[in-house]
Design a protein around this motif. Structure first.
Motif, PDB file in Angstrom:
ATOM      1  N   GLY A  15      71.373  36.506  97.062  1.00 41.40           N
ATOM      2  CA  GLY A  15      72.448  35.642  97.514  1.00 41.40           C
ATOM      3  C   GLY A  15      72.008  34.581  98.498  1.00 41.40           C
ATOM      4  N   GLY A  16      70.790  34.710  98.991  1.00 42.43           N
ATOM      5  CA  GLY A  16      70.276  33.754  99.958  1.00 42.43           C
ATOM      6  C   GLY A  16      69.708  32.508  99.307  1.00 42.43           C
ATOM      7  N   LEU A  17      69.036  31.700 100.106  1.00 42.54           N
ATOM      8  CA  LEU A  17      68.500  30.451  99.602  1.00 42.54           C
ATOM      9  C   LEU A  17      67.105  30.173 100.152  1.00 42.54           C
ATOM     10  CD1 LEU A  17      68.770  28.120 102.052  1.00 42.54           C
ATOM     11  CD2 LEU A  17      71.192  28.453 101.535  1.00 42.54           C
ATOM     12  N   LEU A  18      66.356  29.397  99.396  1.00 42.20           N
ATOM     13  CA  LEU A  18      65.046  28.908  99.782  1.00 42.20           C
ATOM     14  C   LEU A  18      64.880  27.492  99.247  1.00 42.20           C
ATOM     15  CD1 LEU A  18      62.672  31.955  99.037  1.00 42.20           C
ATOM     16  CD2 LEU A  18      63.183  30.990 101.289  1.00 42.20           C
ATOM     17  N   ARG A  19      63.949  26.771  99.827  1.00 42.61           N
ATOM     18  CA  ARG A  19      63.698  25.408  99.373  1.00 42.61           C
ATOM     19  C   ARG A  19      62.193  25.145  99.320  1.00 42.61           C
ATOM     20  NH1 ARG A  19      64.491  19.689 102.378  1.00 42.61           N
ATOM     21  NH2 ARG A  19      65.063  18.383 100.614  1.00 42.61           N
ATOM     22  N   PRO A  20      61.534  25.625  98.275  1.00 43.22           N
ATOM     23  CA  PRO A  20      60.112  25.321  98.144  1.00 43.22           C
ATOM     24  C   PRO A  20      59.905  23.816  97.953  1.00 43.22           C
ATOM     25  CG  PRO A  20      60.779  26.983  96.555  1.00 43.22           C
ATOM     26  CD  PRO A  20      62.013  26.454  97.183  1.00 43.22           C
ATOM     27  N   SER A  21      58.761  23.347  98.412  1.00 46.02           N
ATOM     28  CA  SER A  21      58.425  21.955  98.215  1.00 46.02           C
ATOM     29  C   SER A  21      57.037  21.846  97.608  1.00 46.02           C
ATOM     30  CB  SER A  21      58.492  21.183  99.531  1.00 46.02           C
ATOM     31  OG  SER A  21      57.571  21.709 100.458  1.00 46.02           O
ATOM     32  N   CYS A  22      56.774  20.704  97.030  1.00 48.82           N
ATOM     33  CA  CYS A  22      55.516  20.447  96.360  1.00 48.82           C
ATOM     34  C   CYS A  22      55.020  19.094  96.853  1.00 48.82           C
ATOM     35  CB  CYS A  22      55.743  20.447  94.852  1.00 48.82           C
ATOM     36  SG  CYS A  22      54.317  20.021  93.868  1.00 48.82           S
ATOM     37  N   ALA A  23      53.985  19.099  97.653  1.00 47.32           N
ATOM     38  CA  ALA A  23      53.441  17.869  98.217  1.00 47.32           C
ATOM     39  C   ALA A  23      52.237  17.431  97.402  1.00 47.32           C
ATOM     40  CB  ALA A  23      53.044  18.084  99.667  1.00 47.32           C
ATOM     41  N   ALA A  24      52.140  16.138  97.172  1.00 43.77           N
ATOM     42  CA  ALA A  24      51.069  15.608  96.335  1.00 43.77           C
ATOM     43  C   ALA A  24      50.176  14.653  97.113  1.00 43.77           C
ATOM     44  CB  ALA A  24      51.649  14.882  95.128  1.00 43.77           C
ATOM     45  N   SER A  25      48.931  14.615  96.742  1.00 42.48           N
ATOM     46  CA  SER A  25      48.002  13.628  97.283  1.00 42.48           C
ATOM     47  C   SER A  25      47.174  13.104  96.122  1.00 42.48           C
ATOM     48  CB  SER A  25      47.101  14.249  98.339  1.00 42.48           C
ATOM     49  OG  SER A  25      46.317  15.274  97.769  1.00 42.48           O
ATOM     50  N   GLY A  26      46.544  11.983  96.336  1.00 42.96           N
ATOM     51  CA  GLY A  26      45.749  11.417  95.258  1.00 42.96           C
ATOM     52  C   GLY A  26      46.389  10.151  94.731  1.00 42.96           C
ATOM     53  N   ARG A  27      46.557  10.083  93.453  1.00 42.40           N
ATOM     54  CA  ARG A  27      47.098   8.890  92.819  1.00 42.40           C
ATOM     55  C   ARG A  27      48.577   8.708  93.136  1.00 42.40           C
ATOM     56  NH1 ARG A  27      44.176   8.701  86.853  1.00 42.40           N
ATOM     57  NH2 ARG A  27      42.035   8.730  87.638  1.00 42.40           N
ATOM     58  N   THR A  28      49.093   7.569  92.768  1.00 45.92           N
ATOM     59  CA  THR A  28      50.480   7.232  93.049  1.00 45.92           C
ATOM     60  C   THR A  28      51.405   8.294  92.483  1.00 45.92           C
ATOM     61  OG1 THR A  28      49.931   4.889  92.935  1.00 45.92           O
ATOM     62  CG2 THR A  28      52.253   5.489  92.827  1.00 45.92           C
ATOM     63  N   PHE A  29      52.077   8.949  93.363  1.00 42.61           N
ATOM     64  CA  PHE A  29      52.922  10.066  92.990  1.00 42.61           C
ATOM     65  C   PHE A  29      54.062   9.653  92.085  1.00 42.61           C
ATOM     66  CE2 PHE A  29      54.708  14.121  93.313  1.00 42.61           C
ATOM     67  CZ  PHE A  29      56.036  14.043  93.699  1.00 42.61           C
ATOM     68  N   SER A  30      54.582   8.465  92.297  1.00 34.83           N
ATOM     69  CA  SER A  30      55.744   8.031  91.532  1.00 34.83           C
ATOM     70  C   SER A  30      55.420   7.818  90.052  1.00 34.83           C
ATOM     71  CB  SER A  30      56.311   6.746  92.126  1.00 34.83           C
ATOM     72  OG  SER A  30      55.330   5.733  92.117  1.00 34.83           O
ATOM     73  N   GLY A  31      54.165   7.865  89.684  1.00 36.40           N
ATOM     74  CA  GLY A  31      53.787   7.704  88.294  1.00 36.40           C
ATOM     75  C   GLY A  31      53.788   8.993  87.500  1.00 36.40           C
ATOM     76  N   TYR A  32      54.233  10.075  88.113  1.00 37.30           N
ATOM     77  CA  TYR A  32      54.166  11.386  87.487  1.00 37.30           C
ATOM     78  C   TYR A  32      55.539  12.044  87.425  1.00 37.30           C
ATOM     79  CZ  TYR A  32      49.132  11.073  88.092  1.00 37.30           C
ATOM     80  OH  TYR A  32      47.818  10.672  88.030  1.00 37.30           O
ATOM     81  N   SER A  33      55.868  12.599  86.286  1.00 34.22           N
ATOM     82  CA  SER A  33      57.008  13.500  86.231  1.00 34.22           C
ATOM     83  C   SER A  33      56.530  14.880  86.684  1.00 34.22           C
ATOM     84  CB  SER A  33      57.606  13.579  84.826  1.00 34.22           C
ATOM     85  OG  SER A  33      56.657  14.058  83.899  1.00 34.22           O
ATOM     86  N   VAL A  34      57.445  15.688  87.184  1.00 36.01           N
ATOM     87  CA  VAL A  34      57.083  16.961  87.810  1.00 36.01           C
ATOM     88  C   VAL A  34      57.952  18.087  87.276  1.00 36.01           C
ATOM     89  CG1 VAL A  34      56.983  18.217  89.995  1.00 36.01           C
ATOM     90  CG2 VAL A  34      56.285  15.816  89.903  1.00 36.01           C
ATOM     91  N   GLY A  35      57.327  19.212  87.078  1.00 37.30           N
ATOM     92  CA  GLY A  35      58.064  20.396  86.658  1.00 37.30           C
ATOM     93  C   GLY A  35      57.795  21.556  87.584  1.00 37.30           C
ATOM     94  N   TRP A  36      58.767  22.456  87.675  1.00 38.45           N
ATOM     95  CA  TRP A  36      58.577  23.739  88.356  1.00 38.45           C
ATOM     96  C   TRP A  36      58.579  24.834  87.297  1.00 38.45           C
ATOM     97  CZ3 TRP A  36      57.498  24.939  93.369  1.00 38.45           C
ATOM     98  CH2 TRP A  36      57.700  23.943  94.338  1.00 38.45           C
ATOM     99  N   PHE A  37      57.626  25.734  87.422  1.00 39.26           N
ATOM    100  CA  PHE A  37      57.526  26.907  86.565  1.00 39.26           C
ATOM    101  C   PHE A  37      57.447  28.140  87.439  1.00 39.26           C
ATOM    102  CE2 PHE A  37      56.627  25.047  82.352  1.00 39.26           C
ATOM    103  CZ  PHE A  37      56.428  23.728  82.721  1.00 39.26           C
TER     104      PHE A  37
END
Length: 124
Positions: A15-37
């Motif tokens: 019933g609780g909540l969490l907010r994982p995040s995914c930080a990127a470095s390297g090439r322009t991040f906005s050029g990538y679509s992202v998925g969570w598995f």
């Protein structure tokens, strides 16, 4: 190459909540679509959610629809997965993945870059 690092997992009661995040470095991040598995012990890796590179389009697995929200902040090179009303069956290692495409995919082999994963454990 895009380096991705997940954080924000942890132990939470049902019933609780969490907010994982995914930080990127390297090439322009906005050029990538992202998925969570996610991958639970003894199970195959499964699709959770995905977001297009602009953030204008998202997709969710039926098991998390209405409870999870994927979002991104390209200025911060970060993708978030807001997880509400967590259930015992959400316990898994959560991974983010990126692919250099406007559109996202739902299969793990459609993604080129992966993070190391963050553990999410939901207790009763």
């Amino acid at each position: 190459q895009v380096q991705r690092v997940e954080s924000g997992g942890g132990l939470v009661q049902a019933g609780g909540l969490l907010r994982p995040s995914c930080a990127a470095s390297g090439r322009t991040f906005s050029g990538y679509s992202v998925g969570w598995f996610r991958q639970a012990p003894g199970k195959e890796r499964e699709f959770v959610a995905a977001i297009s590179r602009s953030g204008g389009s998202t997709l969710y697995a039926d098991s998390v629809k209405g409870r999870f929200t994927i979002s991104r902040d390209n200025a911060k090179n970060t993708v978030y997965l807001q997880m509400n009303n967590l259930k015992l069956e959400d316990t898994a290692v959560f991974y983010c993945a990126a692919r250099p495409s406007y559109t996202y995919g739902i299969r793990s082999n459609e993604y080129d870059y992966w993070g190391q994963g963050t553990q999410v454990t939901v207790s009763s």
